[in-house]
Scaffold this motif. Structure first.
Motif, mmCIF file in Angstrom:
data_model
loop_
_atom_site.group_PDB
_atom_site.id
_atom_site.type_symbol
_atom_site.label_atom_id
_atom_site.label_comp_id
_atom_site.label_asym_id
_atom_site.label_seq_id
_atom_site.Cartn_x
_atom_site.Cartn_y
_atom_site.Cartn_z
ATOM 1 N N PRO A 26 44.396 41.631 39.910
ATOM 2 C CA PRO A 26 45.694 41.216 40.477
ATOM 3 C C PRO A 26 45.578 40.290 41.689
ATOM 4 O O PRO A 26 46.374 39.354 41.825
ATOM 5 C CB PRO A 26 46.351 42.548 40.855
ATOM 6 C CG PRO A 26 45.762 43.536 39.903
ATOM 7 C CD PRO A 26 44.329 43.082 39.714
ATOM 8 N N GLN A 27 44.597 40.502 42.549
ATOM 9 C CA GLN A 27 44.470 39.660 43.745
ATOM 10 C C GLN A 27 43.970 38.251 43.424
ATOM 11 O O GLN A 27 43.917 37.396 44.302
ATOM 12 C CB GLN A 27 43.581 40.324 44.802
ATOM 13 C CG GLN A 27 42.124 40.451 44.428
ATOM 14 C CD GLN A 27 41.792 41.740 43.707
ATOM 15 O OE1 GLN A 27 42.654 42.376 43.108
ATOM 16 N NE2 GLN A 27 40.533 42.125 43.753
ATOM 17 N N MET A 28 43.638 37.976 42.148
ATOM 18 C CA MET A 28 43.200 36.647 41.724
ATOM 19 C C MET A 28 44.358 35.816 41.171
ATOM 20 O O MET A 28 44.170 34.661 40.801
ATOM 21 C CB MET A 28 42.105 36.772 40.654
ATOM 22 C CG MET A 28 40.855 37.448 41.150
ATOM 23 S SD MET A 28 39.712 37.714 39.773
ATOM 24 C CE MET A 28 38.350 38.484 40.639
ATOM 25 N N ALA A 29 45.564 36.411 41.109
ATOM 26 C CA ALA A 29 46.731 35.723 40.546
ATOM 27 C C ALA A 29 47.348 34.783 41.568
ATOM 28 O O ALA A 29 47.418 35.083 42.764
ATOM 29 C CB ALA A 29 47.761 36.735 40.060
ATOM 30 N N ASN A 30 47.828 33.648 41.077
ATOM 31 C CA ASN A 30 48.532 32.698 41.944
ATOM 32 C C ASN A 30 50.034 32.995 41.926
ATOM 33 O O ASN A 30 50.462 34.024 41.396
ATOM 34 C CB ASN A 30 48.223 31.259 41.511
ATOM 35 C CG ASN A 30 48.720 30.949 40.107
ATOM 36 O OD1 ASN A 30 49.585 31.621 39.549
ATOM 37 N ND2 ASN A 30 48.159 29.902 39.518
ATOM 38 N N GLY A 31 50.827 32.101 42.462
ATOM 39 C CA GLY A 31 52.274 32.294 42.537
ATOM 40 C C GLY A 31 52.978 32.301 41.195
ATOM 41 O O GLY A 31 54.137 32.698 41.109
ATOM 42 N N HIS A 32 52.308 31.870 40.151
ATOM 43 C CA HIS A 32 52.879 31.903 38.798
ATOM 44 C C HIS A 32 52.516 33.198 38.075
ATOM 45 O O HIS A 32 52.906 33.398 36.920
ATOM 46 C CB HIS A 32 52.380 30.717 37.964
ATOM 47 C CG HIS A 32 52.776 29.393 38.509
ATOM 48 N ND1 HIS A 32 54.081 28.953 38.569
ATOM 49 C CD2 HIS A 32 52.022 28.399 39.042
ATOM 50 C CE1 HIS A 32 54.117 27.756 39.104
ATOM 51 N NE2 HIS A 32 52.893 27.391 39.398
ATOM 52 N N GLY A 33 51.716 34.045 38.733
ATOM 53 C CA GLY A 33 51.311 35.312 38.128
ATOM 54 C C GLY A 33 50.153 35.186 37.143
ATOM 55 O O GLY A 33 49.902 36.103 36.370
ATOM 56 N N ILE A 34 49.471 34.045 37.175
ATOM 57 C CA ILE A 34 48.300 33.835 36.326
ATOM 58 C C ILE A 34 47.076 33.627 37.222
ATOM 59 O O ILE A 34 47.208 33.427 38.431
ATOM 60 C CB ILE A 34 48.492 32.636 35.376
ATOM 61 C CG1 ILE A 34 48.765 31.350 36.165
ATOM 62 C CG2 ILE A 34 49.612 32.923 34.381
ATOM 63 C CD1 ILE A 34 48.883 30.096 35.308
#
Length: 138
Positions: free
Chosen positions: A44-52
């Motif tokens: 989860p902490q690798m996700a950007n603002g788009h949730g990917i």
């Protein structure tokens, strides 16, 4: 490419000295004879603002596979140039597998192609050029 590969000595030495991979979450499953496999579990902490997955993490697993494949051919090969094309987003919870193969090897220069997949889906294609580092003067 088999994920039960061994890790050749030059790549093993580089891997032992690499302090960044643990923090990035990248592991190397094999590196031998100009090929390698590196993996990354998208957290989860690798996700950007788009949730990917942030592209930097995808690039990191590809660049690691590049480095391991290149350094099976000789010690001290570093990235001189690299490009990546993102084809599909990587999602939290997916396991990214980067498979690398040296496609050109001449004197002090190598070119390595890497395909990053999540299951059967291609996430990115990376191509890197490596150059052998010069020995320090002295």
């Amino acid at each position: 490419m088999s994920t039960t590969m061994t890790i050749d000595d030059p790549a093993r030495s580089m891997l032992a000295a690499d302090r960044s991979l643990e923090r990035l979450g990248v592991t190397v499953e094999g590196a031998s004879a100009g090929c390698s496999v590196a993996v990354l579990e998208v957290e989860p902490q690798m996700a950007n603002g788009h949730g990917i997955a942030h592209g930097g993490f995808v690039f990191s697993v590809a660049d690691t596979a590049f480095a391991m494949a290149a350094n099976t051919l000789g010690p001290s090969i570093a990235t001189a140039d690299a490009s990546i094309t993102y084809l599909s987003p990587a999602h939290v919870g997916e396991r990214l597998v980067a498979e690398a193969e040296v496609t050109f090897n001449e004197s002090r220069r190598v070119i390595v192609d890497v395909i990053v997949r999540a299951g059967d889906r291609t996430v990115a294609i990376y191509r890197g050029t490596g150059r052998a580092l010069r020995a320090p003067a002295g």
